[in-house]
Each structure stands twice: as structure tokens, then as C-alpha cells.
Write a protein that holds these residues in place. Structure first.
Motif, mmCIF file in Angstrom:
data_model
loop_
_atom_site.group_PDB
_atom_site.id
_atom_site.type_symbol
_atom_site.label_atom_id
_atom_site.label_comp_id
_atom_site.label_asym_id
_atom_site.label_seq_id
_atom_site.Cartn_x
_atom_site.Cartn_y
_atom_site.Cartn_z
ATOM 1 N N UNK A 195 23.974 -6.103 0.306
ATOM 2 C CA UNK A 195 22.645 -5.581 0.009
ATOM 3 C C UNK A 195 22.539 -5.182 -1.454
ATOM 4 N N UNK A 196 21.371 -5.442 -2.035
ATOM 5 C CA UNK A 196 21.011 -4.861 -3.318
ATOM 6 C C UNK A 196 19.971 -3.783 -3.015
ATOM 7 N N UNK A 197 20.347 -2.523 -3.226
ATOM 8 C CA UNK A 197 19.477 -1.414 -2.820
ATOM 9 C C UNK A 197 18.164 -1.408 -3.593
ATOM 10 N N UNK A 198 18.179 -1.862 -4.835
ATOM 11 C CA UNK A 198 16.941 -1.926 -5.626
ATOM 12 C C UNK A 198 15.989 -2.955 -5.048
ATOM 13 N N UNK A 199 16.523 -4.118 -4.702
ATOM 14 C CA UNK A 199 15.685 -5.175 -4.124
ATOM 15 C C UNK A 199 15.182 -4.779 -2.735
ATOM 16 N N UNK A 200 16.039 -4.076 -1.961
ATOM 17 C CA UNK A 200 15.610 -3.654 -0.629
ATOM 18 C C UNK A 200 14.451 -2.660 -0.728
ATOM 19 N N UNK A 201 14.532 -1.732 -1.679
ATOM 20 C CA UNK A 201 13.439 -0.767 -1.858
ATOM 21 C C UNK A 201 12.149 -1.479 -2.226
ATOM 22 N N UNK A 202 12.250 -2.518 -3.037
ATOM 23 C CA UNK A 202 11.066 -3.294 -3.409
ATOM 24 C C UNK A 202 10.508 -4.033 -2.212
ATOM 25 N N UNK A 203 11.385 -4.634 -1.394
ATOM 26 C CA UNK A 203 10.916 -5.384 -0.229
ATOM 27 C C UNK A 203 10.337 -4.461 0.838
ATOM 28 N N UNK A 204 10.804 -3.213 0.891
ATOM 29 C CA UNK A 204 10.248 -2.254 1.835
ATOM 30 C C UNK A 204 8.910 -1.696 1.363
ATOM 31 N N UNK A 205 8.624 -1.837 0.077
ATOM 32 C CA UNK A 205 7.426 -1.234 -0.501
ATOM 33 C C UNK A 205 7.659 0.189 -0.940
ATOM 34 N N UNK A 214 7.568 -10.860 -4.935
ATOM 35 C CA UNK A 214 6.388 -10.025 -4.735
ATOM 36 C C UNK A 214 6.268 -9.765 -3.234
ATOM 37 N N UNK A 215 6.329 -8.493 -2.850
ATOM 38 C CA UNK A 215 6.263 -8.164 -1.427
ATOM 39 C C UNK A 215 4.934 -8.592 -0.822
ATOM 40 N N UNK A 216 3.859 -8.441 -1.591
ATOM 41 C CA UNK A 216 2.543 -8.827 -1.069
ATOM 42 C C UNK A 216 2.477 -10.322 -0.830
ATOM 43 N N UNK A 217 3.123 -11.083 -1.686
ATOM 44 C CA UNK A 217 3.086 -12.542 -1.565
ATOM 45 C C UNK A 217 4.183 -13.081 -0.636
ATOM 46 N N UNK A 218 5.407 -12.595 -0.817
ATOM 47 C CA UNK A 218 6.559 -13.162 -0.108
ATOM 48 C C UNK A 218 6.861 -12.451 1.202
ATOM 49 N N UNK A 219 6.247 -11.288 1.386
ATOM 50 C CA UNK A 219 6.440 -10.579 2.647
ATOM 51 C C UNK A 219 7.209 -9.286 2.471
#
Length: 990
Positions: free
Chosen positions: A507-517, A528-533
Motif C-alpha cells: 500500500x501507498x498510504x498517500x495514494x490510498x488517502x487520495x482514492x478514499x477522498x 483522479x478519484x472523480x474520474x477513475x473511481x
């Protein structure tokens, strides 16, 4: 001029009819390309039996000379001398002794010049720098080529770890995957030798008497799994302290791997094997070419080996961390999918399970009432992990020697191995911080944030660990015959072990926080979470979008390690003057070595780019002077009643380490035979081990861990790292042995050896080595501290200070106020550590209907394995405790030869163990069976063929069940998880 002989330890086709003994010896010398010298009077009137098959010259001699009272001694490679039993080779004929002609197996009478050449003592066996010492005071175990082949081993590591004197509780691939390796430095899945359980760093490994480069993250052990087995002639194991002979790191013993030399011809080896449970497939191929000529030889040996993985799911006792069906406890964790919602305990500031996310739903329509209050979801940690990794190794070995004059021989040796490993480890797990910015957010208790313990096992599987390890060694040397039968042996050596390790799918904790919003879109990424989910942590069944999963699991850790050794050595040995019983012999020498450790790495478990991790770097130079003296006071040429033999020896070594550290340690030995059949031996010595480079310089680190105390889990901050203020550790060792070897039966030899080694200022990591009891054991109190940072500001400041040594992702897993204990696992000088026990070894040869049967046994009984963690602590006895050496280990073999077929049965026994809770683990005895066919000399196209079928663990016995703290159902330190393994090996000598 006859062709130069080959070494007598190599197997060849022998076919001898029944004849007079002298004629059989002559023919054996011809067929085995070996000079065999004997006095005609010694063999006069004796008959020899017929023998046939593929065997070594020494094996053939054992059959020819059985019951004759004649023994065989090696004068130098390819030259054997027959003597009456227990008579050593003398430098000169004994004063007043008759001058008898020597006969030789090459049918040529020996000239006086040749006789002098034969009586020069060449061979050095581990335990002495003086040539020809083959029966010294130190206990030595020798695994010959026949022993290795009979065991059906795939690697040098397999052969060595089968010895009862070796403890498998650290630095091996199976204990690493079981989570039982206390060192935590073996990312390349290497195998080290740990004699007596004194530690891999206390056993010195030599290859042809020369050191190996350090292996592992800490470069503080030798990886014997890198040595190609097809190029090995024999393995010598010295089982007492030898710092005075070889250096400070020979505290627990010495292993000398003797490579093949002087081989003539081609040899092809192939081996296939696998577990009868359908895994652990093994493939091995080796090709050896040798050429010998008068004054020189060349040997080239290549080997390829592959072993496939075994997943933990393939064994009942490792498939699940829920060990209740086997009689244990449930070790599953609440990191799972569906996840577990954690709530903050206001009294302890720790997060604890509060709600279980329901299964059977896709996480898009949850309501607060759907959560299961007071429950948690549990996951099996071992569902994604391997029990044994995939290993693939290629090796090349070259050795050559050439006499450039009548007194000077040059030699060179090159060794290269490349091993690649792959293993699947635990799945990524984390505590997610989820806010209303996540479109799937729902809180079971109306909170503005959810903390969800989550496992990616169902979505990504386990993280992947890969490694590549290269072992390189080059040595150049010379042997110079000096006046007065002295010889000088000099060499220079460069060796290095280079390792690259990578853990991916983390896990990359920075990327996970971004994907969680939880955080906004990061301009440093293309995601982009809005675009990629968005990542949905509330899924009860199914999985997240593959694009989202690929983004958050880009994390990795990579490390590059170099352990380097440069050394130069000069040794001279020879006689000083002649005593009535033989020559007083002396060896003197000087050595210098330079050790280097470099370790760099990168981490990508947080942030938008990889970050360099704290590097390790250290180097130092060590210089040494040493001397060894052996004095035969009584012997065959000078004996008295009760004094058939009396020999004393002494050695001393001074080492100086860069930085001013010095040590001078002695060793003394005695050998006494009151009558010819009985011999008493004893040694006494002191040892000194300076802290390794890694023990001094390892970076400071911290990590959270849940440990057990007072019946519950305690969140603990574990500290580890080096200590520049370490003092050297010292040890005193002694052995006392009794041996029975009747001259009338050369195949019989029974020995018993008492041994004792006691350390002072032992360098160690008591908290790591005893992690499961560090919060409870009374003698570990100096290495733990119970805290309450939620209410004590000084405790909170202490935790915050230590957390600076943790990575950002690790430090953020828990609030500082949640910790309740600190365990200090940094290197320290502890109190005392003592190992005491008894070794019993023996062999007995007999004949059943003219078929030879050889019985052999090796038993090691540990009477004590105790520690005092500090000088004022109470002594704690650990022998026979789980995760420590068993009190009894034994290996007994019977080999019956009938014509070209040899059947061997071996029993392996491990004594019972006791857990820290007082439960008893029963002992285990397994059986190995081998059938070996060696084609007779007149077998036509099959000539030179040897075929062996080996079945290890014949009855497919599982190890005794152990409810280990790691959630594994067996004691990995003492038992093997393989089960029944069947191997077929084909060897062809061309």
C-alpha cells in the motif's frame, strides 16, 4: 612417468576379483588412478575379497582391509599410505627402524626420492594449521561424498542442517516464512549454519580453508546454500570454539567445505524431486569436467537448481491462523474484508473493534443499522502466504593448480553463484480513515469519521517478495616447499555477496488517502478519484475497481546490500626438531582482512515519489598473528605402559581491529591413549567476538506491534537498531572426549564428547529473540517499559520521540496516546549465555553373508541452554523450550550393500519440547530410505552409472502441533514442514 593421480575421495568404477592383498592393492591403484604405498611385509600372506561397483578408492580400501588391522592415511592428494592401525606417518623413518621397501599401487617400486615425497604431510583438516593432523583433540564431524549422496540432499545447506549439532531456528527459508526467525535479516531466504544454537554469527564457514563474504542485510553470516553441491568433495565440521585458530567469529565452531580437486574425466548429475503432496517440485543438473596432469590439474563444475514454492494452504497446520480445529487458539485478525469499524476507547485512546461491516452486500446502500455492533470480522493472515519460496540458482566453480618448479605450486579458485527467490507474503492491511468525502461513507454511530481495519487479501492477494543474490569469490595462492620439510601457504582473496531485494504490491498510504477522498486529488499523480473511481471500504463481497486497486498498491520497498571481504594470508608449518615419539611441529602465520557492509534502499509506501531509507555503511580492517604447536610425547615409536599415545597442542591468536580493539586468545589440547583401543581427548580455549559492523551501525527504527500481556493484547512500540557503544563478547569453551577404536576392527569407532561454552557480555537482542514473552518474562524486565501516554505527558513525549524513527505510514497507524508499552530490541551486551551437552557418534562395520553393512549414529544431547539476560538476573533454562533447541537430536543410519545395490535406512529423532505455557510437544522420529544402484565395471553402456532413489520422511509424518504466537501450527525452529519427499538422482561418469 605415470599420470598424476586423482583424489581418492572421487567415485569411480572398481572391479577386483578375489586375490592376494598385494595384487588387489596394485589393481585398485590402477583403476582408481591413485598411488597406494605399503610395505610388502605388512600385507604378506593376506587375501582380499572380490569387490565390484562404483565407489571411492577409500571405500574400496575399507572393504579390502576390513579386519586386517591396517589403516589408511593420506600423505597428499592422490597418495595413500597403508600403516598398521594408529601408526602416524613420520617425516623420517624412526631411529633404528628397519628400512623396508615400499610397494605402490601403480606397480612401480618407489625410489628414495619418491618415498620422501610421499611422507611430506600435505592435507590439513579443519581444527589445525599443521599438515597431517587428522586425529587431533578437537571433535570433528566429516560428511564425505558418500554420506552426502546417501542422504539424497539437494544442497550443501540440506546436508549441514541435517546434523543433530545444527539448530534451524534462525536464517533459513522455512523459519523466515513461518515468521519465527528472530534476526529478521534474511530477505533473500538464505541458509546459515547455527551450531549448538549459539547463533549464525558464531559459526565460521570456510571454503577450502578460506572465508566467505558476509550475507544478509547485516552481512553477519555465511550463506551455505550458494555453494554448488556437485563441486563438493567433503564437509568438515569442528564443533568446539576455534577463535585461537581461525578468528574471533569461530566461537561456536567451524564448517570447512572442501571442494573437489584433481578429478579426471566428466561427470553428469541430474536430480528430480517433489513432495508426494503435489508441491515442492525440484530440478537439479550438474556437469563437472576435470583434467589432471603431472604437476597440475583443472576442474570446472557448473550446477543449476530450481525448487518450486509451497503455499501455506498446502499443509493443514499452516493453512489457517485459526488453529482451534487443531487444538490451538484463534490467531486471526480483525483486518479483513468485509472490514471492521474501529472505535476510540476514551480511557486508553486506542482503537478497538466496534462494528462489523456486513457481508453479502456491495457497499453502496448501507445504512447505520446494517452494521453489526460489538462484532468484528476476522481474516486468515496465512491465506496468501507461502510456506516455502521458489528458489532458482545457477553456480559455476573453477579450480586449477600448477607446479611451476619442484618447490612451488600456484593455485587459483573462482566461485560464482546467482540465486533468485520469489515468495508471496501477507496481503496489504491498514486502518483506513474514511470521511464523508468518500461517496460510500456511512457511520454506524453518527461519527464524522470511520476508522476501518481492512485487508486486501481478497482483492490483490499477498504482496510479492523477490530477491537476487550473487556470491562471487576469487582466490590466488601459492604453496612453497621450504627447506627442512617446511611448507609456506599464501593466498589473497576477494569475495562479495551482492543482494537486491524488493517487496511489491504494498500500500501507498498517500495514494490510498487520495482514492478514499480523505485528501483531494494530488497534482503529482495522474489519478483522479472523480474520474477513475473512489475506493469503497464498505464492500461486503466482491472487489474494488482494478484501476483503483492498481493505484493504491503501487507501494514497494527495495534494498541493495553489499557484503565484501578482502583478505591476505601467509602460513608456514613444519617440524622444529624430533622428539622420541615424533616431530615437534609448529605453524605460524599472519592474516589481514578488510570487511565492508553497504546497504541502501528506497521506500514508496507513502508520498508521491520513492524516498531513500536510512543507509547502512561500515568498514574495518582486522589484522591477526597466530601460532600453533603440536608435540607428540608418546606414540608408536616411543611408548610406555599406559602411554600408547600422548600428544599436547597449544595455539594462540592475536587480532587487532581498526579503531584500537585488540584480543589475544589461547587454545590448548591433549590426546591420550592409555591402550591402543581407547583415546581420551580434551580442549580448552577462550574466544573473543567483536561487534559486527551492523550491530554497531544499524539505523535506529521503531514499529508498532501487538504483544500479549496479562491475558490481552498490548499495543507496543518496538525499538530496534545498532549500538555504537557495544563491548566485545567473550567466551570460554572446553571439551572432554572418550573414543573407542579397536585396531582389530578398523570399521568400529565410538566416541563421546562433553562440551561447554559460556559467553560473557553476549551481544544480542533479547526482546527480539523472545518477542512472545518480552512483556511477561521476569528476566526480560530491563527491556520493557509499560506506559500510559494518554495521561502522562512524559510518556507521550517519549513515544513521539521514538516515532520519529518510524516511516510516515507506520507512525500514522496508531495515535501516540494508544501505546501501552515500549520494548527495546536494540543490540545490547547482555549477561551470560551457556550451552552444555554431550555428543555421541559412532560407526560399526560388519558383514552379513559376505555383504558389508555399515552402521553409523550421531546424537547430540543438550543438558543446558541457559541465559542470564543481565548480570544480576536469574538464570533461565531454555533447553527443550519451543523456539529454542530441542534437548535431544539424533540421526542413525544402516547401509547394506549387496553387489551393485546399496540400501540405506536412516532414522531422524527430535526430542519433545515444552511451550512457555507448560504444554508438551511430543517428540518426532522420521525415517529416510534410499536405494542406490552402482553399475559394475563390466556393465557396458551403464558403466559409470549411479542411480539413487531417496524417500525422505518415508511415512509422511506431520510435525507435532504447536500453537505458535505467529499463528503457525508447528515449531519451525525444530521441525521440517516438507512431509514426504521423493528424489531420483542419476549420475554418470564418462
Amino acid at each position: 612417468m605415470i599420470a598424476a593421480p586423482t583424489v581418492a575421495e572421487q567415485r569411480t568404477t572398481i572391479s577386483l576379483p578375489a586375490d592376494t592383498l598385494d595384487q588387489s592393492l596394485i589393481k585398485l591403484g590402477q583403476q582408481g588412478h591413485t598411488r597406494i604405498f605399503f610395505q610388502s611385509e605388512l600385507v604378506a600372506g593376506r587375501r582380499a575379497p572380490a569387490i565390484s561397483g562404483q565407489m571411492t578408492v577409500r571405500e574400496a580400501l575399507d572393504r579390502l582391509l576390513a579386519g586386517s588391522g591396517i589403516e589408511v592415511q593420506t600423505a597428499r592428494p592422490g597418495v595413500l599410505v597403508l600403516r598398521p592401525s594408529r601408526q602416524p606417518i613420520a617425516l623420517r623413518p624412526a631411529r633404528g627402524a628397519p628400512s623396508l621397501p615400499l610397494q605402490t599401487g601403480d606397480e612401480r617400486p618407489s625410489s628414495p626420492t619418491r618415498t620422501d615425497e610421499v611422507t611430506q604431510l600435505e592435507e590439513v583438516v579443519v581444527g589445525s594449521h599443521i599438515r597431517g593432523v587428522k586425529d587431533g583433540p578437537s571433535p570433528v564431524i566429516v560428511l564425505g561424498r558418500e554420506d552426502i549422496d546417501r542422504g539424497g540432499y539437494a544442497t550443501v545447506a540440506d546436508a549441514l542442517t541435517s546434523l543433530p549439532q545444527a539448530f534451524g531456528g534462525a536464517i533459513s527459508d522455512d523459519v523466515a516464512m513461518a515468521g519465527s526467525d528472530p534476526t529478521n535479516t534474511n530477505s533473500a531466504f538464505s541458509t546459515a549454519i547455527n551450531l549448538r544454537g549459539l547463533g549464525p554469527d558464531a559459526t565460521l564457514v570456510l571454503v577450502d580453508g578460506k572465508r566467505m563474504a558476509g550475507a544478509g542485510f547485516m552481512a553477519d553470516f555465511s550463506d551455505v546454500s550458494m555453494i554448488p553441491l556437485s563441486a563438493v568433495s567433503r564437509i568438515e565440521v569442528l564443533t568446539d570454539g576455534a577463535s585461537a585458530l581461525y578468528g574471533s567469529d569461530a566461537v561456536g565452531g567451524v564448517v570447512n567445505i572442501v571442494m573437489r580437486d584433481g578429478y579426471e574425466g566428466l561427470e553428469t548429475r541430474s536430480r528430480i524431486a517433489g513432495s508426494t503432496r503435489g508441491d515442492l517440485a525440484q530440478y537439479q543438473f550438474g556437469q563437472t569436467f576435470g583434467r589432471a596432469w603431472d604437476g597440475g590439474s583443472l576442474l570446472i563444475s557448473g550446477e543449476y537448481q530450481r525448487r518450486d514454492r509451497t503455499p501455506a494452504s498446502a499443509r493443514d497446520y499452516t493453512a489457517s491462523s485459526d488453529l482451534r480445529p487443531l487444538g490451538g487458539t484463534d490467531h486471526r485478525v480483525y483486518y479483513s474484508q468485509p472490514g471492521t469499524v474501529l472505535v476510540l476507547d476514551p480511557a486508553t485512546y486506542s482503537l478497538a473493534p466496534g462494528y462489523a461491516i456486513p457481508a453479502g452486500q456491495d457497499g453502496t446502500h448501507l445504512t447505520p443499522g446494517d452494521f453489526l455492533a460489538g462484532q468484528s470480522n476476522l481474516s486468515n493472515l496465512r491465506s496468501t502466504i507461502d510456506l516455502l519460496p521458489t528458489q532458482e540458482r545457477g553456480s559455476l566453480y573453477l579450480a586449477g593448480r600448477q607446479a611451476v618448479s619442484s618447490h612451488v605450486t600456484l593455485n587459483a579458485e573462482v566461485r560464482y553463484s546467482d540465486r533468485r527467490s520469489t515468495a508471496y507474503a501477507y496481503a496489504p492491511m491498514t486502518v483506513m480513515t474514511v470521511t464523508p468525502n468518500n461517496p460510500y461513507f456511512v457511520s454506524p454511530n453518527g461519527s464524522s469519521v470511520d476508522y476501518i481495519a481492512y485487508s486486501f487479501a481478497n482483492e490483490t492477494g499477498g504482496s510479492k517478495s523477490t530477491s537476487e543474490l550473487q556470491d562471487r569469490s576469487l582466490s590466488l595462492g601459492a604453496k612453497v616447499d621450504l627447506p627442512a620439510a617446511w611448507q609456506l601457504n599464501a593466498y589473497v582473496l576477494h569475495a562479495e555477496e551482492i543482494g537486491d531485494y524488493r517487496n511489491s504490491g504494498m500500500l501507498n498510504s498517500t495514494f490510498l488517502a487520495e482514492a478514499l477522498g480523505t485528501t483531494g486529488d494530488n497534482p503529482a499523480t495522474s489519478y483522479s478519484a472523480a474520474r477513475d473511481g473512489y475506493f469503497n471500504p464498505f464492500i461486503g463481497t466482491g472487489r474494488n475497481n482494478p484501476t483503483v486497486l492498481a493505484f493504491v498498491t503501487q507501494g514497494f520497498e527495495a534494498t541493495h546490500t553489499v557484503g565484501r571481504l578482502d583478505a591476505a594470508s601467509v602460513t608456514a608449518d613444519g617440524p622444529l626438531w624430533r622428539l622420541p615419539a615424533g616431530a615437534l611441529r609448529l605453524a605460524v602465520g599472519a592474516q589481514v582482512r578488510s570487511e565492508t557492509l553497504k546497504n541502501v534502499g528506497w521506500s514508496f509506501t507513502s508520498g508521491s515519489a520513492p524516498k531513500a531509507v536510512s543507509p547502512r555503511h561500515g568498514d574495518r580492517t582486522v589484522g591477526a598473528l597466530f601460532a600453533e604447536l603440536r608435540a607428540p610425547l608418546f606414540g608408536p615409536d616411543y611408548r610406555r605402559p599406559g602411554l600408547e599415545r600422548l600428544e599436547v597442542s597449544a595455539a594462540v591468536r592475536t587480532e587487532r581491529y581498526e579503531g584500537g580493539l585488540e584480543s589475544t586468545v589461547p587454545k590448548f589440547g591433549v590426546v591420550w591413549s592409555p591402550i591402543s583401543a581407547w583415546t581420551m581427548k580434551g580442549t580448552y580455549g577462550k574466544s573473543f567476538r567483536a561487534p559486527s559492523l551492523s550491530e554497531l551501525n544499524d539505523p535506529q527504527k521503531a514499529t508498532p506491534i501487538n504483544l500479549t500481556a496479562n491475558g490481552g493484547n498490548v499495543l507496543t512500540l518496538l525499538l530496534y537498531g545498532g549500538n555504537p557503544n557495544l563491548r566485545p563478547e567473550t567466551a570460554v569453551s572446553w571439551t572432554a572426549g572418550l573414543e573407542y577404536a579397536p585396531p582389530s576392527h578398523p570399521g568400529t569407532r565410538i566416541s563421546a564428547t562433553l562440551f561447554d561454552t559460556k559467553f560473557q557480555d553476549r551481544i544480542g537482542q533479547p526482546a527480539i529473540n523472545n518477542l512472545s514473552t518480552v512483556l511477561t518474562a521476569s528476566d526480560l524486565a530491563p527491556f520493557r517499559q509499560f506506559i500510559n501516554p494518554a495521561s502522562n505527558t512524559s510518556d507521550l513525549a517519549l513515544v513521539q520521540n521514538y516515532l520519529q524513527y518510524a516511516s510516515a505510514s507506520v507512525a500514522s497507524l496508531y495515535l501516540p496516546a494508544a501505546y501501552r508499552a515500549i520494548a527495546d530490541a536494540r543490540y545490547v551486551n547482555t549477561g551470560t549465555f551457556e550451552v552444555r551437552g554431550l555428543d555421541l557418534t559412532g560407526s560399526y562395520g560388519l558383514s552379513i553373508h559376505d555383504n558389508p553393512v555399515m552402521l553409523s549414529a550421531n546424537l547430540s544431547w543438550l543438558m543446558s541452554y541457559s541465559r542470564k539476560v543481565t548480570t544480576v538476573a536469574k538464570k533461565t533454562e531454555l533447553v527443550g523450550m519451543a523456539e529454542n533447541p530441542a534437548d535431544l537430536r539424533a540421526r542413525v543410519t544402516a547401509a547394506w550393500t549387496h553387489g551393485p545395490l546399496t540400501t540405506s535406512l536412516t532414522l531422524n529423532h527430535v526430542g519433545d519440547l515444552t511451550t512457555s505455557a507448560g504444554a508438551r510437544l511430543p517428540s518426532q522420529t522420521t525415517a529416510d530410505l534410499q536405494w542406490q544402484y552402482v553399475a559394475p565395471a563390466k556393465a557396458g553402456p551403464l558403466r559409470g552409472v549411479s542411480l539413487a532413489l531417496t524417500v525422505q520422511n518415508l511415512f509422511d509424518s506431520d510435525p507435532p502441533f504447536y500453537d505458535s504466537p505467529q499463528g503457525v501450527g508447528y515449531a519451525a525452529a525444530n521441525y521440517d514442514p516438507t512431509g514426504r519427499l521423493v528424489a531420483l538422482q542419476l549420475t554418470k561418469a564418462w
